[in-house]
Design a protein around this motif. Structure first.
Motif, PDB file in Angstrom:
ATOM      1  N   ASN A   1       0.853  -1.178   0.000  1.00  0.00           N
ATOM      2  CA  ASN A   1       0.000   0.000   0.000  1.00  0.00           C
ATOM      3  C   ASN A   1       0.893   1.233   0.000  1.00  0.00           C
ATOM      4  O   ASN A   1       2.113   1.127  -0.082  1.00  0.00           O
ATOM      5  N   ARG A   2       0.312   2.383   0.087  1.00  0.00           N
ATOM      6  CA  ARG A   2       1.099   3.626   0.020  1.00  0.00           C
ATOM      7  C   ARG A   2       2.165   3.700   1.120  1.00  0.00           C
ATOM      8  O   ARG A   2       3.276   4.139   0.882  1.00  0.00           O
TER       9      ARG A   2
ATOM     10  N   MET B   1       6.363   3.484   0.380  1.00  0.00           N
ATOM     11  CA  MET B   1       7.274   4.595   0.676  1.00  0.00           C
ATOM     12  C   MET B   1       8.647   4.076   1.085  1.00  0.00           C
ATOM     13  O   MET B   1       9.659   4.729   0.845  1.00  0.00           O
TER      14      MET B   1
ATOM     15  N   LYS C   1      10.777   6.022  -6.944  1.00  0.00           N
ATOM     16  CA  LYS C   1       9.781   5.407  -7.833  1.00  0.00           C
ATOM     17  C   LYS C   1      10.391   4.908  -9.140  1.00  0.00           C
ATOM     18  O   LYS C   1       9.814   4.062  -9.804  1.00  0.00           O
TER      19      LYS C   1
ATOM     20  N   LEU D   1       0.806   2.756  -7.785  1.00  0.00           N
ATOM     21  CA  LEU D   1       1.377   3.649  -6.775  1.00  0.00           C
ATOM     22  C   LEU D   1       2.467   4.551  -7.366  1.00  0.00           C
ATOM     23  O   LEU D   1       3.086   5.331  -6.647  1.00  0.00           O
TER      24      LEU D   1
END
Length: 115
Positions: A54-55, A59, A64, A88
């Motif tokens: 998930n986000r 992280m 990215k 994401l």
């Protein structure tokens, strides 16, 4: 003043020639379960079960655009993880599919000392 300018330009050129901007090492991401990971995994890989991506967890994966190699037991969960990571914003993710195929690629890229 002109000589100072040449010295400064020369220093910048020298620094530019000696600075290596190498591709970052890929992150090997194991998206199987904890039990599967504990039974056997690629050395240095990071465990992140596909259901936990998930986000917040993303992280911690880095930039990215950094390369990420994703694998699981058969390729189904790694395909799901790839899609999630792309949603994401990750742009350099490769689905290696099954663990055995990922393991072969890893040892091709990282041979044991003396091989």
């Amino acid at each position: 003043m002109r000589n100072l300018h040449r010295v400064i330009v020369g220093l910048f050129l020298l620094l530019g020639l000696t600075t290596v901007t190498a591709e970052p090492e890929p992150l090997w991401l194991d998206v199987r379960t904890v039990d599967e990971y504990n039974a056997d995994h690629i050395d240095g890989s990071v465990l992140l079960p596909h259901t936990n991506i998930n986000r917040v967890s993303a992280m911690a994966l880095g930039e990215k655009s950094d390369p990420i190699y994703v694998y699981c037991r058969s390729g189904r969960r790694s395909a799901i993880a790839l899609k999630t990571l792309e949603e994401l914003g990750f742009t350099n993710v490769t689905n290696l599919g099954a663990y055995r195929a990922a393991q072969q690629l890893f040892y091709q890229k990282n041979p044991a000392p003396g091989e």
